[in-house]
Design a protein around this motif. Structure first.
Motif, PDB file in Angstrom:
ATOM      1  N   GLY A   1     -25.845  41.520 -52.386  1.00  0.00           N
ATOM      2  CA  GLY A   1     -25.784  40.507 -51.337  1.00  0.00           C
ATOM      3  C   GLY A   1     -24.417  40.463 -50.691  1.00  0.00           C
ATOM      4  N   SER A   2     -24.371  40.044 -49.419  1.00  0.00           N
ATOM      5  CA  SER A   2     -23.118  40.027 -48.661  1.00  0.00           C
ATOM      6  C   SER A   2     -22.914  38.673 -48.006  1.00  0.00           C
ATOM      7  CB  SER A   2     -23.127  41.120 -47.582  1.00  0.00           C
ATOM      8  OG  SER A   2     -23.258  42.399 -48.166  1.00  0.00           O
TER       9      SER A   2
ATOM     10  N   LYS B   1     -17.798  40.226 -47.947  1.00  0.00           N
ATOM     11  CA  LYS B   1     -17.745  40.178 -49.412  1.00  0.00           C
ATOM     12  C   LYS B   1     -19.102  40.606 -49.957  1.00  0.00           C
ATOM     13  CE  LYS B   1     -14.687  36.141 -49.070  1.00  0.00           C
ATOM     14  NZ  LYS B   1     -14.519  34.714 -49.432  1.00  0.00           N
ATOM     15  N   ASP B   2     -19.087  41.528 -50.907  1.00  0.00           N
ATOM     16  CA  ASP B   2     -20.318  42.051 -51.511  1.00  0.00           C
ATOM     17  C   ASP B   2     -20.323  41.780 -53.013  1.00  0.00           C
ATOM     18  OD1 ASP B   2     -21.063  43.042 -49.053  1.00  0.00           O
ATOM     19  OD2 ASP B   2     -20.179  45.020 -49.414  1.00  0.00           O
ATOM     20  N   ALA B   3     -21.516  41.564 -53.565  1.00  0.00           N
ATOM     21  CA  ALA B   3     -21.680  41.387 -55.019  1.00  0.00           C
ATOM     22  C   ALA B   3     -23.131  41.698 -55.377  1.00  0.00           C
ATOM     23  CB  ALA B   3     -21.302  39.985 -55.464  1.00  0.00           C
TER      24      ALA B   3
ATOM     25  N   GLU C   1     -29.260  35.328 -55.670  1.00  0.00           N
ATOM     26  CA  GLU C   1     -28.167  35.284 -56.649  1.00  0.00           C
ATOM     27  C   GLU C   1     -27.015  36.187 -56.214  1.00  0.00           C
ATOM     28  OE1 GLU C   1     -27.379  35.951 -61.445  1.00  0.00           O
ATOM     29  OE2 GLU C   1     -28.967  37.052 -60.414  1.00  0.00           O
ATOM     30  N   ALA C   2     -27.335  37.371 -55.670  1.00  0.00           N
ATOM     31  CA  ALA C   2     -26.285  38.285 -55.230  1.00  0.00           C
ATOM     32  C   ALA C   2     -25.456  37.660 -54.108  1.00  0.00           C
ATOM     33  CB  ALA C   2     -26.908  39.600 -54.770  1.00  0.00           C
ATOM     34  N   LYS C   3     -26.120  37.002 -53.165  1.00  0.00           N
ATOM     35  CA  LYS C   3     -25.396  36.357 -52.065  1.00  0.00           C
ATOM     36  C   LYS C   3     -24.523  35.228 -52.594  1.00  0.00           C
ATOM     37  CE  LYS C   3     -26.223  34.497 -47.424  1.00  0.00           C
ATOM     38  NZ  LYS C   3     -25.467  35.580 -46.761  1.00  0.00           N
ATOM     39  N   ALA C   4     -25.044  34.479 -53.569  1.00  0.00           N
ATOM     40  CA  ALA C   4     -24.253  33.389 -54.154  1.00  0.00           C
ATOM     41  C   ALA C   4     -23.024  33.942 -54.883  1.00  0.00           C
ATOM     42  CB  ALA C   4     -25.127  32.580 -55.111  1.00  0.00           C
TER      43      ALA C   4
ATOM     44  N   SER D   1     -20.332  34.879 -52.356  1.00  0.00           N
ATOM     45  CA  SER D   1     -19.639  33.734 -51.747  1.00  0.00           C
ATOM     46  C   SER D   1     -18.561  33.159 -52.655  1.00  0.00           C
ATOM     47  CB  SER D   1     -20.653  32.647 -51.392  1.00  0.00           C
ATOM     48  OG  SER D   1     -21.260  32.133 -52.578  1.00  0.00           O
ATOM     49  N   GLU D   2     -18.599  33.507 -53.959  1.00  0.00           N
ATOM     50  CA  GLU D   2     -17.609  32.996 -54.904  1.00  0.00           C
ATOM     51  C   GLU D   2     -16.360  33.879 -54.979  1.00  0.00           C
ATOM     52  OE1 GLU D   2     -17.745  30.178 -56.354  1.00  0.00           O
ATOM     53  OE2 GLU D   2     -19.806  29.639 -55.842  1.00  0.00           O
ATOM     54  N   ILE D   3     -16.311  34.936 -54.182  1.00  0.00           N
ATOM     55  CA  ILE D   3     -15.145  35.823 -54.173  1.00  0.00           C
ATOM     56  C   ILE D   3     -14.024  35.165 -53.381  1.00  0.00           C
ATOM     57  CG2 ILE D   3     -14.270  38.081 -53.447  1.00  0.00           C
ATOM     58  CD1 ILE D   3     -17.092  39.176 -53.811  1.00  0.00           C
TER      59      ILE D   3
END
Length: 571
Positions: A350-351, A423-425, A432-435, A438-440
């Motif tokens: 997610g981005s 921001k990617d995770a 969940e990936a997008k959330a 966003s915490e980065i």
């Protein structure tokens, strides 16, 4: 149809038909009558009954099998008739009238000698089995225990798996002597009369003379030699299996109790495990499952090696075997479930993107771009994955830290300067990936005509390692004059192009202008032109690389340009 009888022989229940029972009863009564006047007759009879019970158990395929005359006759053949084995002190004299006939010497079996034990009788039992002095065997165990730990594990396992020589028949098996009426009586009388070893020596001497007198043919000798080598190879395989199995168990045992369960040793990377672990399974559980999954096969390897080396090794039993198999399967399933959960945590990416206008001072000619490092870099641990490490902030709270941020330069659509931060995770779902992305945490600073970008990102440890990344893109108006600080050397992205095809890390300290085509144009890059000696030349310019080599014999011209490589040769 025969009538059956239940009998108790040496505290073991057997089913025997009536005819076989009558024959066995007459046989035991004859033995009892034969030893009626012998010292220790009750113990002799008890040991004989115990040996007969052992032989019956060996021949029975199930607990419900009925013993017939066939089995009784076989037992009598093995044990012998009382009148044939009547032992008296006169029989040990070298008399020509002695008619004692001894059966072939059986193979030794490994037992623990509890009569000569210090701890468990393992070493004294190995003395009978291997023929080595007990002192040397004990020294070997002590050395292996001190320097490798293997000696301690091996001794404990042998203590558990090797039965003790409790009965007279087991003691005879331990010494490799035939277990019959004669030897049982002799062994019992040794306990009462302290009979000397000349009896055993005399018997062995007679047997040795008998073997020697019989002779062997050439082919029998070759066959025995081949069988000997096969046995040696088998024993070597057994030793290798024991060493491999015991070494694996020792290593797993130490790892389990020092790191996994007790957490008594804080090795580098142990704290990072919590950051990588997406399943939230405690390290002791993963260590325990890993120990059973890997350790149980190692145990059976060692057990197989012991079975190869020891003929009469006591079985661990079907209950223990199936219990270990079930435990191994459960551990495998547990690790498989944890592995699937761990992999699913990276199933989606997610981005989160933000775009902001840069408040640059337009009356300044040159824009300077630099990267800022963080003091968190000094506190990070040495162990990491994909560039992500664990660090600690001023409050000693754990953070995930990554310092390989990349940025690109692109032409903006209008006259404004903007910055876009993506921001990617990863996560188990898109949401969940997008959330997680966003915490980065990432920031930059604009001061006058200078843009200072962080070369790192952080996120809280609770968010775990999910391949967090940050990509910054600067959108600048065409005609912008740019200078890259040396701190940007390893952070320039691949999307930034220049008219010199210069490598990204070499862009620093040169002046560049952003063209209308989005390409950087160098303003002060030196022309690369080199001339060598009269025999040839090398020219590097916008047209490519022109190499001309000459000598008295030939001329070779190599040209590398936009159209490829051209090579010319003249005599």
């Amino acid at each position: 149809m025969n009538k059956t009888v239940n009998i108790n022989l040496a505290n073991i229940l057997f089913h025997i038909d009536e005819e076989a029972y009558n024959k066995l009863q007459r046989y035991l009564q004859a033995i009892k009558k034969s030893f009626s006047a012998t010292q220790g007759s009750e113990e002799i009879l008890s040991d004989i009954e115990a040996r007969i019970a052992e032989l019956f158990q060996e021949k029975m395929e199930s607990d419900r099998q009925v013993i017939t005359q066939k089995e009784v006759n076989e037992i009598i053949t093995i044990m012998g008739q009382p009148e044939d084995y009547k032992i008296d002190e006169d029989i040990f004299d070298d008399s020509a009238n002695a008619k004692t006939t001894l059966p072939p010497r059986p193979i030794k079996k490994l037992y623990r000698d509890i009569d000569a034990k210090y701890i468990g009788g393992v070493c004294s039992g190995l003395e009978h089995y291997l023929g080595f002095d007990t002192l040397w065997i004990r020294l070997i165990f002590i050395a292996l225990a001190v320097f490798t730990g293997f000696g301690f594990i091996a001794y404990i396992l042998l203590w558990i798996l090797v039965p003790e020589a409790a009965t007279t028949s087991q003691k005879l098996d331990m010494r490799g002597e035939p277990v019959n009426i004669s030897n049982i009586e002799r062994k019992v009388k040794e306990g009462f009369d302290d009979v000397t070893d000349r009896v055993k020596n005399a018997d062995y001497q007679k047997m040795g003379n008998h073997v020697k007198s019989s002779g062997q043919t050439f082919f029998n000798a070759i066959g025995d030699l081949i069988m000997f080598f096969f046995k040696v190879i088998g024993k070597l395989i057994g030793i290798i299996l024991i060493i491999v199995g015991a070494s694996g168990l020792v290593g797993l045992f130490i790892g389990l109790f020092t790191i996994g369960v007790l957490d008594s040793i804080n090795l580098p990377g142990i704290d990072f495990y919590q950051m990588v672990n997406s399943t939230d399974a405690p390290i002791w559980l993963v260590s325990l499952l890993s120990f059973f999954t890997v350790g149980i096969p190692f145990f059976f390897l060692m057990y197989l090696g012991l079975k190869i080396l020891v003929n009469n090794l006591k079985s661990i039993g079907n209950i223990a075997k199936f219990s270990l198999l079930g435990l191994w399967l459960l551990s495998m399933i547990g690790l498989l479930i944890l592995g699937i959960q761990q992999a699913s945590a990276h199933a989606y990416t997610g981005s989160t993107s933000t775009t902001e206008v840069l408040p640059l001072t337009h009356n300044l000619d040159t824009l300077r771009i630099s990267m800022k490092t963080s003091e968190l870099h000094e506190n990070q641990e040495n162990v990491g994955i994909n560039g992500m490490t664990v660090t600690y902030d001023d409050n000693d709270d754990r953070l995930l830290f990554r310092d390989n941020i990349l940025f690109d330069i692109k032409k903006s659509e209008d006259s404004t300067a903007q910055i876009r931060i993506r921001k990617d995770a990863d996560g188990s779902s898109q949401k969940e990936a997008k959330a997680k992305s966003s915490e980065i945490n990432y920031s930059y600073l604009v001061s006058g005509n200078q843009i200072v970008l962080d070369n790192f990102l952080t996120t809280k440890a609770v968010h775990k390692v999910r391949n967090q990344e940050v990509r910054a893109t600067l959108y600048l108006p065409a005609g912008s004059v740019i200078v890259f600080d040396p701190s940007t050397k390893r952070h320039m992205g691949r999307s930034t192009s220049n008219d010199k095809n210069m490598y990204r890390r070499d862009l620093a300290n040169y002046i560049w202008i952003l063209g209308n085509d989005g390409e950087l144009k160098c303003q002060n890059c030196p022309e690369k032109s080199v001339e060598e000696d009269p025999s040839g030349k090398v020219i590097i310019n916008e047209d490519g690389i022109d190499i001309n080599v000459k000598n008295d014999n030939q001329s070779i011209k190599v040209k590398i340009g936009e159209e490829g490589i051209q090579i010319k040769s003249k005599e």
